[in-house]
Each structure stands twice: as C-alpha cells, then as structure tokens.
Design an enzyme around this catalytic site. Structure first.
Site, PDB file in Angstrom:
ATOM      1  N   HIS A 467       0.838  -1.206   0.000  1.00  0.00           N
ATOM      2  CA  HIS A 467       0.000   0.000   0.000  1.00  0.00           C
ATOM      3  C   HIS A 467       0.873   1.257   0.000  1.00  0.00           C
ATOM      4  CE1 HIS A 467      -3.020  -2.959   1.510  1.00  0.00           C
ATOM      5  NE2 HIS A 467      -3.834  -2.227   0.752  1.00  0.00           N
ATOM      6  N   HIS A 471       1.200   1.720  -5.618  1.00  0.00           N
ATOM      7  CA  HIS A 471      -0.168   1.205  -5.628  1.00  0.00           C
ATOM      8  C   HIS A 471      -1.164   2.345  -5.854  1.00  0.00           C
ATOM      9  CE1 HIS A 471      -3.833  -0.867  -4.514  1.00  0.00           C
ATOM     10  NE2 HIS A 471      -4.014  -0.020  -3.503  1.00  0.00           N
TER      11      HIS A 471
END
Length: 697
Positions: A467, A471
C-alpha cells in the site's frame, strides 16, 4: 353595678354595643377571635364533609410558591410556625385553628393582617380548644401551640403530630447549623449571615473560574490562598500540591522569607518551587493521612517542624491544616497559620470543608487545563515539523516543471499498462499528465499547485510493501483509463472526485488492515469506530488540499467544492472491502430486476463505489507477469503484519503467517477445488501465486 345590670342595660340599648364593637376600640384580631368563639359555641362552624377539603395553598399540588416563602423567611421562626399551623389545618380540612407562640414573656396569639403581616397579641393560655398540639423543638423547648377548635379523630391527630415533630426538628437543626438561637444578639446573627454570604460568593467565583477564568495553575493557587486566609481570619496561608510519585509536597507560590530556603528548587519548566518530604511537618502528615488537623498550640505537637520558625524568626501558634481531595485522593493541602483572634474553631473547620471541595475542583481543572495547553503546543510543533517534512520542496517542483508532455500517450489509456516499469520521476509526471488530460478543459488550476499536490501525495505514502505510492498511482491510472474511455458516463465533478480519490485512497497506510488497528487498540482505532484506515486516508487528503499552494480545487464555487469533497469521502470510504460486499449485493439486486438507471443518484453512487473497489484491485485484471509481481508484495505486507501480531503475543491467521508460507500452494489448491466462488479478490490473487509456484505447475 353587677353583671346582670350591665346585661340588662345592653339589651335596652342594642345600638350601644354595636357601635362599640365596630369602633376603633376593638381590633380586627379581637373581633375575629370573638367571631370564631361564637361560631364554635353555637356549633355553626363545622369541618367540611369528606370529599370537599378546605381550599388553600397547602392543598395545591404545586408548592413552589410556598417553598419560596419558607426559604425567604427561614430566619423568622414565627412565620415558619404560622405556615405549619396553616398546613395542619388544611391537611385535616378545617380553618378553625389558632397559633399560640410561646416565649419567655408568655403566650401570644398569632394572626395575619389583611396586608399579609403577622401580628402577635398576648393572651392567657386556656384549655377551651378541642385539641392542642404542642410544638417542641429538638432541644426540648416549647416554641408554640396549635389550638384546634373542632374535634379531631385519631388519624388526624397523628397527621398533625408528625408534621409538627418534623417541622420542629428541622427548625432546631437549621438554627443549630447556622449558629443562631433565640438568645443570640442581632450582631452575632448578622456576622454569621455575612460570613455565609462571603463563603457562598467565593464558591460561586471558584465555580465560575473552573469554566471561564482558569488560565494557569498559579492563578488558581493565588486565588485559593488569598481567600483561604480571609475565610478563617488567618495571618498566613500556604497551599502545597502532592507529588505522589516522589512522596513529596511542593508549592510554586510562596514567600521565600517565610519558608525554608534550603528546599527551594527550580523545576523542569524553570519555575521556583519549594518541596518537602511527606513524612515531615503538619502539612506532610495531612497529605499522607488525608485527615485534617486543628492545632491550638503548635509547639506542643510533636509533628510540628520548628526549624522554619527558628530560621525566619516567625512564631507559629495555631494551625488549621486541611486536605484537598479528588475522588478520595489527596491532591493538595492548605495550611492556615495563627488565627488573629484566638484559636481556629469548629466553624472554621466546617467552612473550610465546604471550601476544600470547590478548591479541589478548581485545582483539578487547572491541572487538566495546563496539560491540555502543553499538549496543544506540542501538537502544533509536531504539525509544523510534519508539514515541513511531508510537503514537497521547491527543487522537486522545479525539476518536474521542466518536463513537458505534449503528445498523447495512447498506451496509458489501456488497463494493461504496466506502471511498475516507470521511474520515480515518471510516476508523478504521468499523474499530472492524466489530471490535465481529463480536466484541463473544465477546471481552472495552477500547474504549480497540481505538481505540488501530486508530489506531496507521493511523499505521504509510506514505504510499505504494497500500500505505497506505486499502488496509489496504479489505482489512479485504472480510473483514468476508465474515465478517458467513457467520458460521458459521469459529470466532470464526479470524474474529478473519482480520480483524486484513487490517487489519495491509501494515504499514510501503515501496511496493516482495519482488523489489526482495532485488535491492537491503535490511536487511529480510538478516533474512528468504522472504516478506520479509509477515514484516515480521507482526512489526509483534506489536509494536503488545505496546505498552501496545494488546493487544486480552489477555482470551484463553494457549493461545487462541498459537493466534490463529499464525493471524495464517499469514494475513499468505498475502498473498505467490508463495504464493498454490501454495495455489490445491492447493485446485483438492481441489475437482476432490470431496474438499473444511471441517472438515479443512488445507482450512480453504488456504481462509483464498486468502480473504486475495481480500480483498487485492478492487479488481478492485469497481464500475468504484473499479477505475479503484485502478489509477491501483497504477501510480503501480509507477513509483516503477521510478524507484528506475533510480537504482540497474538497468533496471525495462516495467510499472514510467514512460518506457514510453504503450505500456501496446498491451501490455495484446496480453495480452488472446494469453493465455487471466492469471497475476496485477494484470495483469487493468492490462487494465481500458488499455481505459479506449486509442484503441479
């Protein structure tokens, strides 16, 4: 002349007696008493029958006015007794009652005049009444009698007796509490009233300060010490706070000339303070035990520390030392020294006990205020530091500004585009390009603001395995590819909210899911009860937009700005997988019924929410080589969370357990043959990873 001749003469001259009775010679009270006695004698006065009680203020359900009368006349014993008499008469249903007040001078009949005043007239105590209730206070002193000129049954007598007993007791203890009695002279009464009023005014002032005037602990201490000294007429007053951790008492407001200079220290905040061990002195004893002390001769008490007097030349005679408690814990001690007139009295102790309660509240709130104020200053400093380190610098902005993309990048408009091969410079460059491609014709914005916004967003993604900024960029690209290929599907404001939401949807992600945040009782979980990380991502987005030179939405009208922020919040919260399944179920029901209408607001919001999840999990729709690389970083982040859970003494689930990585292919193949439908898209991705690396490949 005898009685018979007088009676005969009056019969012969009836006008004479009538003129005399209605003249000024006969008072209204006398005439009324004659009338009552005549009615009783000829039985013309009877109690009302059952069901028709005597109407009066004491029969009214609303006794607020009577309570006010009692409060306003609480120092008037005669008025209180008169009200008791009226109450008893109305309770049993008769007006045939009379109050006889008793004192050292005799018995006095009490009557109310037409203007509401009470008048006393000396009378001879007689037994002509049908029933007499004697009112005796708790000190065994007869203070009055209620004469009933009508028959009372046993129940009515019991009612009257109960009312008079409680009323007399209340009167006695009220006088005792306020240190007033019949023998007190007016000067003592006025002094007591003035003292009580002075205490009440100060308590109100302290209560007001708790909410309005408290700006520092020292201000409260000064106010407390000044009043404490005046309250009990002491020569000096000291207030010590308790340091329970170090078993000490200390004071910051003090006169060094009257204290022990050897104990003066400078604390961590640069303030002078005087400290003593709690095992020494009168104040230390009170702080240790929580019991107040009233000492009439300090030098005869072994707990008294005589060193202070010997060094200062001051002679301590009397001491009143009282604890200040909050929730049963001693937080301070107030010590009064040398009452100007004699020793400290029981009244001083009583007054100070009341004062100590308010004093404790004031000190407690002042401590809280100081802590909050210091925390606020630390918070501001922290924000300044974070803002400096989390905002892009001018060199980064200038470097990106030098590069212009003038040609259309067709490859970027496909879902299959591989963002992994882009450099750290190219990702923000392409993010700026995608924003301009979508909104240049509609939205007015400064290019510098857009570049700063994108670079600061990149800086606020943490360096976690999955994350991260890569991303966030990948999700934003998926939304760009969707919007650029269907430009009429959404309004420009909706498209703007969707793109910005995708770019910012995982800002400041810690590499841990919502379940971890709640299980570990993290600060974020304490702030947000649902969608913990997603709400944090949205707040970070708003924070960046509010930074100077970062507001890419500033050209929007006020209404458009609110609408866009509301859509951004809706879209970012939709990336919570816990919400995705319910959103998808609702949309499926609408589609199955053939009722889907993109023009209906509810259907548009559901579509946007599902699109956000689709873009968030777009890796599973990418070419095989991109999928497999994505799965590796996903599991690396899973394992990092599992490691953190294990360090906290918790067992991670198998999918996040690094020690069970070798069992992953078998688990996923079992899932393939055991389930027709996967519960989450992550499990699908894990399946691809398992097939690629399993022996059966």
């Amino acid at each position: 002349m005898d009685e018979n001749l007088v009676v005969q003469y009056l019969r012969d001259h009836p006008n004479l007696i009538e003129d005399y009775i209605v003249s000024d010679e006969i008072s209204n009270e006398t005439f009324e008493r004659w009338s009552v006695r005549r009615n009783i004698k000829f039985k013309k006065y009877k109690k009302p029958s059952t069901g028709t009680p005597v109407v009066g203020p004491w029969n009214d359900l609303d006794l607020s006015m009577k309570r006010r009368v009692i409060l306003e006349t609480s120092d008037n014993r005669t008025r209180i007794l008169y009200e008791i008499t009226q109450c008893c008469g109305q309770l049993i249903g008769t007006n045939s009652v009379e109050l006889i007040v008793q004192n050292d001078e005799g018995a006095f009949s009490c009557r109310k005049t037409e203007d509401g005043e009470l008048k006393l007239k000396k009378v001879k105590t007689t037994k002509s009444a049908d029933y007499i209730q004697t009112i005796v206070n708790a000190g065994n002193q007869t203070i009055g009698e209620i004469h009933f000129y009508t028959q009372l049954d046993q129940t009515e007598k019991s009612i009257v007796n109960a009312v008079c007993t409680w009323a007399a007791a209340a009167n006695y203890f009220s006088e005792l509490y306020t240190h007033k009695n019949v023998a007190s002279d007016s000067q003592d009464i006025h002094e007591n009233i003035a003292k009580q009023r002075k205490l009440s005014n100060f308590l109100l002032d302290v209560a007001r300060s708790i909410f309005h005037d408290i700006v520092s602990m020292d201000a409260v201490i000064i106010k407390v010490m000044n009043f404490a000294q005046k309250l009990v007429d002491a020569d000096r007053a000291s207030l010590f706070l308790v340091d329970a951790k170090n078993k000490q008492i200390y004071a910051r407001i003090f006169d060094v000339g009257t204290g022990d200079e050897e104990h003066v220290r400078v604390n961590s905040e640069g303030q002078k303070e005087i400290r003593f061990d709690m095992s020494k002195g009168i104040a230390g004893h009170v702080a240790s035990t929580g019991d107040g002390l009233n000492i009439e001769n300090a030098y005869e008490d072994e707990r008294f520390n005589q060193d202070v007097d010997s060094k200062t030349g001051y002679t301590t005679k009397t001491i009143l030392c009282m604890p200040i408690l909050i929730r049963g814990i001693v937080i301070g001690v107030v010590q009064m020294v040398n009452k100007h007139n004699g020793a400290f009295t029981r009244q001083d102790e009583d007054a100070f006990e009341i004062f100590a309660v308010y004093c404790g509240l004031a000190l407690h709130h002042a401590k809280l205020y100081d802590k909050i104020r210091r925390s606020e200053q630390k918070y501001r400093v922290a924000l300044e530091v974070l803002a400096y380190h989390s905002v892009c610098n001018a060199d980064e902005v200038n470097k990106l500004k030098k590069i212009e993309i003038n040609n259309r990048i067709v490859e970027l408009e496909t879902i299959d585009f591989n963002g992994m091969r882009l450099s750290e410079l190219e990702k923000p460059l392409y993010a700026v390009y995608m924003f301009k491609s979508l909104f240049s014709d509609y939205l007015r914005f400064e290019t510098d603001d857009l570049i700063r916004f994108v670079l600061t967003v990149r800086k606020n993604y943490r360096r976690v395995a999955y994350h991260n900024w890569a991303h966030g960029w990948s999700v934003a690209h998926a939304m760009f590819a969707t919007l650029v290929n269907s430009p009429e599907a959404f309004t420009k404001l909706e498209a703007l909210a969707l793109y910005v939401s995708c770019l910012c949807h995982d800002l400041d992600h810690r590499g841990k899911n919502n379940a971890y945040m709640k299980t570990m009782s993290t600060p974020l979980a304490a702030i947000y009860s649902t969608s913990v990380m997603e709400r944090h991502h949205f707040n970070q987005t708003v924070t960046i937009l509010q930074q100077d030179g970062h507001n890419i939405l500033k050209s929007l009208s006020s209404e458009e700005y609110k609408q866009t922020l509301s859509l951004i919040k809706h879209c970012i919260l939709a990336t919570d997988l816990a919400l995705f399944f319910s959103n998808k179920a609702k949309l499926n029901v609408i589609l199955d019924k053939g009722e889907f209408d993109i023009n209906r607001q509810e259907h548009r919001l559901l579509t946007q929410a599902v699109m956000m999840t689709g873009c968030d999990l777009v890796a599973s729709a990418k070419p095989w080589n991109i999928q497999t690389e994505t799965v590796k970083v996903i599991f690396e982040e899973f394992y990092d969370q599992g490691d953190a859970e294990r360090l906290s003494g918790k067992d991670p689930i198998a999918m996040m357990d690094r020690n069970q990585a070798h069992l992953l292919p078998q688990m996923q193949v079992s899932e393939l043959f055991g389930l027709v439908k996967y519960q989450t898209i992550i499990q699908k991705t894990c399946y691809h990873y398992a097939i690629m690396y399993s022996p059966c490949h």
